[in-house]
Design a protein around this motif. Sequence first.
Motif, PDB file in Angstrom:
ATOM      1  N   LYS A  62      32.617  41.745  42.252  1.00 50.78           N
ATOM      2  CA  LYS A  62      32.310  43.100  41.762  1.00 50.78           C
ATOM      3  C   LYS A  62      31.517  43.900  42.790  1.00 50.78           C
ATOM      4  O   LYS A  62      31.798  45.079  43.021  1.00 50.78           O
ATOM      5  N   GLU A  63      30.543  43.254  43.398  1.00 52.31           N
ATOM      6  CA  GLU A  63      29.699  43.963  44.388  1.00 52.31           C
ATOM      7  C   GLU A  63      30.541  44.475  45.568  1.00 52.31           C
ATOM      8  O   GLU A  63      30.359  45.594  46.036  1.00 52.31           O
ATOM      9  N   LEU A  64      31.480  43.627  45.997  1.00 54.42           N
ATOM     10  CA  LEU A  64      32.326  44.015  47.127  1.00 54.42           C
ATOM     11  C   LEU A  64      33.500  44.896  46.694  1.00 54.42           C
ATOM     12  O   LEU A  64      34.224  45.434  47.528  1.00 54.42           O
ATOM     13  N   GLY A  65      33.700  44.986  45.392  1.00 52.57           N
ATOM     14  CA  GLY A  65      34.824  45.777  44.886  1.00 52.57           C
ATOM     15  C   GLY A  65      36.168  45.132  45.173  1.00 52.57           C
ATOM     16  O   GLY A  65      37.197  45.811  45.253  1.00 52.57           O
ATOM     17  N   LEU A  66      36.168  43.803  45.302  1.00 48.46           N
ATOM     18  CA  LEU A  66      37.428  43.136  45.665  1.00 48.46           C
ATOM     19  C   LEU A  66      38.468  43.250  44.559  1.00 48.46           C
ATOM     20  O   LEU A  66      39.675  43.223  44.826  1.00 48.46           O
ATOM     21  N   TRP A 452      33.755  41.549  59.424  1.00 46.50           N
ATOM     22  CA  TRP A 452      35.179  41.369  59.742  1.00 46.50           C
ATOM     23  C   TRP A 452      35.945  40.678  58.620  1.00 46.50           C
ATOM     24  O   TRP A 452      37.121  40.978  58.395  1.00 46.50           O
ATOM     25  N   ILE A 453      35.288  39.776  57.891  1.00 45.35           N
ATOM     26  CA  ILE A 453      35.997  39.113  56.790  1.00 45.35           C
ATOM     27  C   ILE A 453      36.310  40.129  55.694  1.00 45.35           C
ATOM     28  O   ILE A 453      37.430  40.189  55.180  1.00 45.35           O
ATOM     29  N   TYR A 454      35.314  40.936  55.364  1.00 44.39           N
ATOM     30  CA  TYR A 454      35.549  41.963  54.336  1.00 44.39           C
ATOM     31  C   TYR A 454      36.688  42.897  54.766  1.00 44.39           C
ATOM     32  O   TYR A 454      37.590  43.203  53.982  1.00 44.39           O
TER      33      TYR A 454
END
Lengths: 588, 140
Positions: A62-66, A452-454
């Motif tokens: 959720k935090e990353l909005g994935l 870079w992973i994100y």
Amino acid sequence: MNQDRPSKITDNRLRFDAFTGTEDALFPSKKIRLPAMGWNSWNAFGSGNTEELTKAMVDKIKELGLDEFGYKYVVLDDGCYRPERVNDHLESDPVKFPSGFKAMADYVHGAGLKFGMYNDIGEKLCSGAEVGIYKHEKIDCEDYIKWDIDFIKVDNCYYMWDNATFSNPENAVYSYAPNIRSICIAGKTYSAVSDAEITGTRASVKDDYVTFIGTFDGTAPDHSPVDIRSSELVFEVEADEPDIYELVVSYASGKEEGIGRWLQIAVNDEIVFDDMLPETESPETFMDSAPLKIRLNSGFNKIRLMNHRRQENTLCSYSEIRKELENFGQGRDIVFSICEWGKTQPQNWGHLVGDSWRILNDITFQVGSDGNPGTAAWEGDYTTAITSQYNKAVIMDEFAGLDKGWNDPDMLVIGMDGITETMCRSHMAMWCMMNSPLMLGMDLRRVNKGDWIYNLISNKDLIALDQDPLATQAKRIFTTYQCEDPSIEYIRDNNRVDVLAKPLDNGDIALAFFNLSTDEWKNKVSISAEKIISSIGSKMNSKAFKNASSYHVKDLFSKENIETSDKIFSIDSIEACGCKVYRITPVS
Amino acid sequence: MTREQFIVRLLEVFNEDSADAFSAGLEKSWLEYEDKLYKDDEISRKNIARIIHMYLLKEKGISDIQDISKAGELRDLYDCRVCANHVAQVYLKGIMGAKELSVKGGFLWFDLDGLDDSDAIEDYLKRAVDTVCKAGNREE
């Protein structure tokens, strides 16, 4: 299936001969869906996943909005169950998941995500926990529905009816036919060696008999998935008049890879025998079977001796689970992820029951734990490498599709040790070009927006290829490796560049160049529009592509756009293990 | 040797308190709940490998060897996907050895479900201690 031997198959839709049939679907309710996206606990935490860690992953998604990019399924893999049943029911591991699975599901659903679980068609899970679903299909599926699952991954360890990987080798009695020397009909003997045809490449002649009548084990990367993966022994027998005749088979049984005791006999494609034969003294001590009465037509009759049970038994087991989930689920939408590691060639039958099917053993055995990201590899001799999975999946495009399901080259290993950012970029691009399920397998707490992973896992342009509504797996249309047909040849030499083309719903084409080698590729590789059309023209709007006055070409990593009227698409070099991926829009 | 006896011996050779071994091991994730549940069962080689590997990793900070390809010489390495890394790590670190099946050699296997006698298990524990000592010496 609740018995001590493989069940009698009463539904012919579960038989080998029906694998390619298109009528009378086994599960008419099976939905058309795109490859699943989400996070699975295995690569990140192995058996060490916990409630606390899973909640942390949910929070991080959720935090990353994935979830906004499509990563919606949160799947608990092996290691989450109490290692024995309680009153015949599954329970969560009391230390790792003290609040239970329903509470976990509620947490996942509360975040707007979907909840997935794991089991195994055998008696035990791969971890050894004695809570496999075999003989508990009804009770477990009822519980899964109570726990509100949206996804289930079903593994294949400790399977009772197969001798290959993770099973008892002596189970070959079920998965292979015995050695066959001859058949005798109405007093006339027909030699297996000189009077019969062997189909496929699994069986072979040894001395005066035929052996290895069965199906290739596809768990390891040794065999191509393309073409017939099993063998039969086919006799053509002429009868003067239609009548009942006696058939006797001269056979010798064994219980090792290639030699079993289970025989199937079909006369003119009707199964007349499907059972175990009495044991012989040794695999080379032949005896006659009891006479079997068969009906022959006048003229030529086709008599097939075979054993397709390796595939059929596994399909039956998976079907039983799906059936019970549907019975109790009352329309609940559950993704069914078949994980039998390619062992029984699921590309032939997976579409009947599942939404995706693993194609090989695991992509890594060095899974992580809390504080340890685990290790993956770019190449290797076994399945435990990105290229090992890719090399097989890339020639399996004709097995996949919206009306079938998806080849699954295992979960993503992005974020693990042992692989570079460049390798991860190619890995992600390969999986997206091949319409693979995109299941993240890392500790997401190590990811931050903008790193870079994100940037890689949230690359909208790549994800759009995987989730394109036309849903057509890319085809390999060219390789620098010398071969006759790059679309079906199984190539394991990584010293090469592959070119994949993928038609997209809006008429665009995705074109990817992959350098499999660990050395930089310094030569030009060119693909013409004509070559693309000749390779995938039947799956795309080839007229618009052919007649385009120019093309809009977007690099899906650099986001650079160019306009070109050239009908040749080229790269001059690619870094080691790197790739170039373009979206090409025809401009009229 | 039972699982419980093994866990107690493991802690003893590292001079740790073995009084509440299960709670400590489960809390720090180097034991599984099954170890407690089946504490009276004879411990198999694959479970010895798992516990030693996880104990060294979690309690002693001994990192994994990244390239485990050499352990591929064990014919049964991939017969248990959840054990493969544990087996590879203790094998490559020299803590537990392979068994040789062929008289002429060259056919190695780990014997995942095999049972070892106490002397053999004491040797593994000694080598586990040596591994930690060597790692400590290297750091110094």
